[in-house]
Design a protein around this motif. Structure first.
Motif, PDB file in Angstrom:
ATOM      1  N   MET A 144       0.817  -1.259   0.055  1.00  0.00           N
ATOM      2  CA  MET A 144      -0.036  -0.253  -0.137  1.00  0.00           C
ATOM      3  C   MET A 144       0.846   1.305  -0.077  1.00  0.00           C
ATOM      4  O   MET A 144       0.335   2.310  -0.709  1.00  0.00           O
ATOM      5  CB  MET A 144      -0.736  -0.047   1.198  1.00  0.00           C
ATOM      6  N   LEU A 145       2.020   1.280   0.624  1.00  0.00           N
ATOM      7  CA  LEU A 145       2.780   2.550   0.950  1.00  0.00           C
ATOM      8  C   LEU A 145       3.344   3.128  -0.229  1.00  0.00           C
ATOM      9  O   LEU A 145       3.117   4.332  -0.570  1.00  0.00           O
ATOM     10  CB  LEU A 145       4.006   2.217   2.000  1.00  0.00           C
ATOM     11  N   PRO A 146       3.964   2.296  -1.304  1.00  0.00           N
ATOM     12  CA  PRO A 146       4.402   2.831  -2.481  1.00  0.00           C
ATOM     13  C   PRO A 146       3.267   3.428  -3.393  1.00  0.00           C
ATOM     14  O   PRO A 146       3.424   4.567  -3.805  1.00  0.00           O
ATOM     15  CB  PRO A 146       5.242   1.815  -3.097  1.00  0.00           C
ATOM     16  N   ARG A 147       2.224   2.834  -3.584  1.00  0.00           N
ATOM     17  CA  ARG A 147       1.253   3.082  -4.331  1.00  0.00           C
ATOM     18  C   ARG A 147       0.462   4.401  -3.869  1.00  0.00           C
ATOM     19  O   ARG A 147       0.300   5.463  -4.526  1.00  0.00           O
ATOM     20  CB  ARG A 147       0.119   2.102  -4.254  1.00  0.00           C
ATOM     21  N   LEU A 148       0.601   4.717  -2.438  1.00  0.00           N
ATOM     22  CA  LEU A 148      -0.067   5.827  -1.695  1.00  0.00           C
ATOM     23  C   LEU A 148       0.793   7.036  -1.946  1.00  0.00           C
ATOM     24  O   LEU A 148       0.403   8.102  -2.158  1.00  0.00           O
ATOM     25  CB  LEU A 148      -0.321   5.685  -0.319  1.00  0.00           C
ATOM     26  N   LEU A 149       2.083   6.776  -1.947  1.00  0.00           N
ATOM     27  CA  LEU A 149       3.050   7.782  -2.074  1.00  0.00           C
ATOM     28  C   LEU A 149       3.064   8.407  -3.539  1.00  0.00           C
ATOM     29  O   LEU A 149       3.308   9.563  -3.707  1.00  0.00           O
ATOM     30  CB  LEU A 149       4.493   7.416  -1.744  1.00  0.00           C
ATOM     31  N   VAL A 150       3.048   7.465  -4.555  1.00  0.00           N
ATOM     32  CA  VAL A 150       2.937   8.055  -5.829  1.00  0.00           C
ATOM     33  C   VAL A 150       1.423   8.930  -6.201  1.00  0.00           C
ATOM     34  O   VAL A 150       1.628  10.062  -6.496  1.00  0.00           O
ATOM     35  CB  VAL A 150       2.923   6.728  -6.610  1.00  0.00           C
TER      36      VAL A 150
END
Length: 658
Positions: A191-197
């Motif tokens: 979830m984290l990298p997707r939300l950062l983008v």
């Protein structure tokens, strides 16, 4: 001074969530934190639970809550609607439908992963919504309607699949409630990298989205492409919601609660609401999840956190509701400058009336015969079959009339295209009364069921009157109170469903809206009540024409706004309560029928009211007929089938360019 007060209010509400959440976190993780002091040789089960279950669950709750809060703020800004939320665009319903279909008909797709299947369903639903919105330059009203219609259709189809295949779809109950249970770090790390983008994209869109607060003409004068920015904002919110839904399930109330609480506490500018909604969303979901773990103990893994969010969010929203300023929204539902000719209005009403008469005759004389074949009812069987078919047709007719009338009153009274009997809260009260009866009485009779539902609806009516009295029944306050109460109902139903108790399936059948047990002695009083209440509604046609223009315009022409709102809300509540007791709380006819009438060109109240009544009655009668005959000798509930019948027709109307 006002900015300082709003900042203190926001900090107070945030600390109100963070401090209990932190305390409960220390309480629940105390033994596991002490285990970290052990040596490597003492690496025991508690440390494993902490490192691979408790901490990933904590991080997941923070990320999911923040993402849903941001998505809710963006959708409310893009759609210019304070009632919009991540569930508005049908993403959660699309994900649940895709998982249901894959479980039943294509289990091999789960090789790709459950999150991929759910993400595909969410994106498919979102693309349908955006495709419908593109036909009308992504106008806020069209996007809201398209999202609601897609959500209704996917939700009704999923509910029917669950009712017909409950033993195969039991696991979806926990997923549908939003379970945050974790067994490793895969979900938060995914979830984290997707939300950062997506967060970077949101940061780039902050200024253009803030300009959407201006009227479209002024925004375009500043060089803003409003349709493009609206499409981009909706797409980002779609992706944020889809990521969360695909990985942890449906957590719907946070996306409405966090932006609303931020706004009620004084966050006025878009970027302020964006930051505070993210923090409030993370804190509220963290608080809810920790409370679930502390209260449920070892059963916390089987208790969906998403369903419990309403148990904490509803009291907070009702507590802050008096702070809501009474501001009139732009009249999105007011009549257009050029109304259709009277001849065309009369023609449309006559066509709807003829269609309703044909459907009523069809429901009585045509369908499945006792041997299972299709045909017209022969004269020899007429006396035996008519007592079974006629009461159901009359009950469906009465329910369609009442719910359509209630929906029209609410949409014109609030000037909000999302208002409907389903969000008023009275349906939730009736369902809560029914749930209490089912779990207290082994085999309740039909009069007892209707009496219990009526008491629940009456209790909610009194609560709505108490909440709305001081504000002069400001529409936004009343509707938000109804949404909060409905979220509480959804939480209770989801929790009961997750337990697997057979009585929960009995409640689901009632909620779905079956007319199977209706008899003539029940149908005739219901039809008489519908005609009486709708006759009273005709006395307020002038109010329904003027009130969507706002309080100032209504007072300028001599309307006592407070009295008019009380009377109209009371009529809507009575219509909703009576209709809900016949076909349950999930028919959605009250949402669809006024929009069908409006899309057919019936704009003034005196033409839209009969048009909505005829459309609602026709949809309900057709839905009941399909439910009786499609899978004979089994029965499909008319309440859910009505969404499957009416939603595609409304989609076709939305495809027309204005």
């Amino acid at each position: 001074m006002k900015a300082e007060e709003s900042g203190r209010s926001l900090l107070f509400v945030l600390m109100l969530a963070v401090l209990p959440a932190g305390g409960m976190t220390l309480w629940s993780l105390g033994p596991e934190l002490l285990a970290l002091r052990e040596t490597v040789e003492g690496f025991d089960a508690q440390r494993l639970v902490l490192l691979y279950s408790s901490l990933p669950r904590l991080v997941t709750s923070l990320l999911a809550g923040a993402a849903l809060g941001v998505a809710g703020v963006i959708l409310q800004q893009v759609l210019r609607n304070p009632l919009a939320s991540p569930t508005t665009l049908g993403l959660s319903a699309g994900a649940k439908l895709s998982l249901s279909l894959a479980t039943l008909y294509a289990p091999g797709l789960f090789v790709l992963g459950h999150d991929i299947v759910a993400l595909a369903g969410s994106l498919a639903a979102g693309l349908v919504v955006l495709a419908l919105g593109a036909r009308r330059d992504f106008s806020p009203v069209t996007l809201v309607l398209a999202g609601l219609v897609v959500s209704l259709y996917c939700g009704a189809l999923s509910a029917l699949l669950v009712l017909l295949n409950d033993r195969y779809l039991e696991s979806l109950f926990i997923w549908g409630g939003g379970s945050l249970q974790q067994q490793d770090w895969s979900v938060p790390l995914t979830m984290l990298p997707r939300l950062l983008v997506l967060g970077v994209v949101v940061a780039l869109l902050v200024r253009p989205l803030e300009l959407l607060s201006l009227p479209d003409d002024q925004a375009r004068a500043l060089g803003l492409r409003t349709a493009t920015i609206r499409w981009g904002g909706a797409a980002v919110a779609l992706c944020l919601t889809a990521v969360v839904t695909s990985l942890v399930g449906v957590i719907g109330f946070i996306g409405l609660l966090a932006p609303t609480v931020a706004r009620l506490c004084g966050a006025r500018r878009f970027r302020q609401r964006l930051v505070w909604a993210a923090l409030l969303g993370a804190a509220l979901l963290w608080l809810t999840d920790q409370a679930v773990q502390v209260a449920a103990g070892s059963l916390a893994d089987f208790l969906p956190t998403g369903a419990v969010t309403a148990l904490f969010g509803t009291p907070l929203l009702l507590l802050l509701l008096p702070r809501l300023c009474g501001q009139d929204r732009p009249p999105s539902l007011s009549p257009r400058a050029i109304a259709p000719r009277q001849a065309r209005t009369t023609f449309v009403l006559l066509v709807l009336l003829a269609l309703l008469i044909v459907l009523c005759l069809l429901a009585v004389v045509a369908g499945r015969l006792p041997d299972g074949s299709w045909g017209v009812l022969p004269g020899a069987l007429f006396g035996d079959i008519l007592p079974w078919r006629l009461p159901r047709m009359l009950a469906a007719l009465a329910a369609g009339l009442m719910l359509a009338g209630a929906g029209l009153i609410l949409q014109r009274l609030t000037a909000n295209e999302m208002a409907s009997p389903e969000v008023l809260g009275v349906s939730a009260g009736a369902t809560m009364g029914m749930a209490a009866l089912i779990f207290l009485v082994a085999s309740p009779a039909l009069p007892m069921q209707m009496g219990s539902a009526a008491l629940g609806a009456l209790a909610v009516l009194l609560l709505i009157l108490m909440l709305g009295w001081r504000s002069g029944f400001a529409p936004e306050r009343v509707i938000l109170a109804g949404i909060a109460l409905n979220a509480l109902l959804d939480a209770v139903v989801a929790l009961l469903s997750a337990t697997g108790d057979p009585r929960a399936f009995q409640l689901l059948n009632w909620i779905a809206g079956s007319t199977y047990g209706v008899i003539l002695e029940t149908a005739l009083p219901a039809l008489a009540a519908a005609l009486l209440l709708l006759g009273l509604c005709c006395l307020g046609l002038r109010w329904l024409d003027v009130l969507p223009l706002g309080r100032a315009a209504a007072q300028a022409v001599g309307i006592a706004v407070r009295r008019a709102r009380i009377l109209l809300f009371t009529q809507a509540v009575l219509l909703t309560a009576a209709g809900t007791m016949i076909v349950g709380p999930l028919s959605f006819v009250g949402l669809m029928a006024p929009h069908i009438a409006r899309e057919l060109g019936l704009l003034r109240a005196r033409s839209q009211l009969p048009g909505a009544l005829l459309a609602g009655a026709a949809v309900m009668v057709l839905a009941d007929w399909i439910g009786r005959n499609l899978v004979f000798p089994y029965q499909l509930p008319a309440g859910l089938v009505s969404a499957l019948v009416g939603a595609p027709f409304l989609m076709l109307l939305l495809r027309r360019k204005r």
